[in-house]
Enzyme design. Sequence first.
Site, short mmCIF file in Angstrom:
data_model
loop_
_atom_site.label_atom_id
_atom_site.label_comp_id
_atom_site.label_asym_id
_atom_site.label_seq_id
_atom_site.Cartn_x
_atom_site.Cartn_y
_atom_site.Cartn_z
N ARG A 165 9.60 -28.15 99.13
CA ARG A 165 8.29 -27.74 99.66
C ARG A 165 7.98 -26.27 99.36
NH1 ARG A 165 6.44 -26.91 105.49
NH2 ARG A 165 4.24 -27.49 105.51
N ASN A 191 1.96 -22.43 106.45
CA ASN A 191 3.35 -21.97 106.38
C ASN A 191 3.97 -21.54 107.69
OD1 ASN A 191 3.33 -22.37 103.59
ND2 ASN A 191 2.68 -20.27 103.16
N HIS A 200 4.40 -24.90 97.84
CA HIS A 200 3.57 -23.93 98.54
C HIS A 200 3.48 -22.60 97.80
CE1 HIS A 200 2.98 -25.79 102.76
NE2 HIS A 200 3.22 -26.74 101.89
N HIS A 238 6.96 -36.78 99.85
CA HIS A 238 7.02 -37.05 101.29
C HIS A 238 7.93 -38.22 101.61
CE1 HIS A 238 3.05 -34.79 102.47
NE2 HIS A 238 4.01 -34.00 102.04
#
Length: 331
Positions: free
Chosen positions: A66, A98, A70, A197
């Site tokens: 992740r 975040n 991001h 996911h």
Amino acid sequence: MAQSMRFFMVIVLLAFAPICLSTKTYGGYLFPQFYDRSCPQAKQIVKSIVAKAVAKEARMAASLLRLHFHDCFVKGCDASLLLDNSGSIISEKRSNPNRNSVRGFEVIDEIKKALEKECPQTVSCADILALAARDSTVLAGGPNWEVPLGRRDSRGASLSGSNYNIPAPNNTFNTILTKFKLKGLDIVDLVALSGSHTIGNARCTSFRQRLYNQSGNSLPDYTLEQSYAAQLRVRCPRSGGDQTLFFLDFVSPIKFDNSYFKNLLASKGLLNSDQVLVTKNQESLALVKQYAENNELFFEHFTKSMVKMGNISPLTGFRGEIRKNCRKINN
């Protein structure tokens, strides 16, 4: 003369071999062999520390994967996410996507410390993120791929970019797709990368509205399978418990596979941004069905999309820097 010419051609081909195997970027070239001479142990150092972290906590695989997402969706894959507040820099860690959510920074710190000992100021924090994402995927049972390398680190961060560019759990399908397209990614990349996911967790606050007030009318999201929704309500009440964690894929939460897509077809996607892949667009629905039926196809598309995402606006050549500490720019 002919022999000399042949020797010259061999030298030329060897000189340009890395470029032939590379991915062109906006600022130069990324290629998997970038550190083969300057820091030949780099990949192994990253791999061993990631393996130790994931063995200690399986959830860390999803966390490190992740971080790369991001990071790339804000200013490109330049490790801007890793910067702490200092001077004029306002950290992206404070953004809505975040804050109290992204994690794994200590693992990146450990990798950087080991690399600085092995080959000082050589391997970028941005490349550490890309390698750690790949290694985490493999450790969770997912596919392997060669990671193009040669990114450099930014000397700034963008709190606003982090707030607005990263797809959010409550975004509409069209908003999410637009955010992907603005980064040069398409609908195949959207669906394939959403497959990450299959591992990891989400907080109650990320999907609560689906359980109680999906459209502002005090009614739940009826695209969420109702017995599954009832189970979620037990630990995710109308108020309180915001940080309570739930598996994104309740079937195989720490195994990287295609069960995530099977869950979507059963109306058991946890986040709104997951379920809209099957309820709001026929093309994305078709891809979900293909991946649910064919794990190898999902893996193939996922690896291609990861390389593509990793090529979003990297700093190369003399742009940016190689940070000594991933949390702060060099003096």
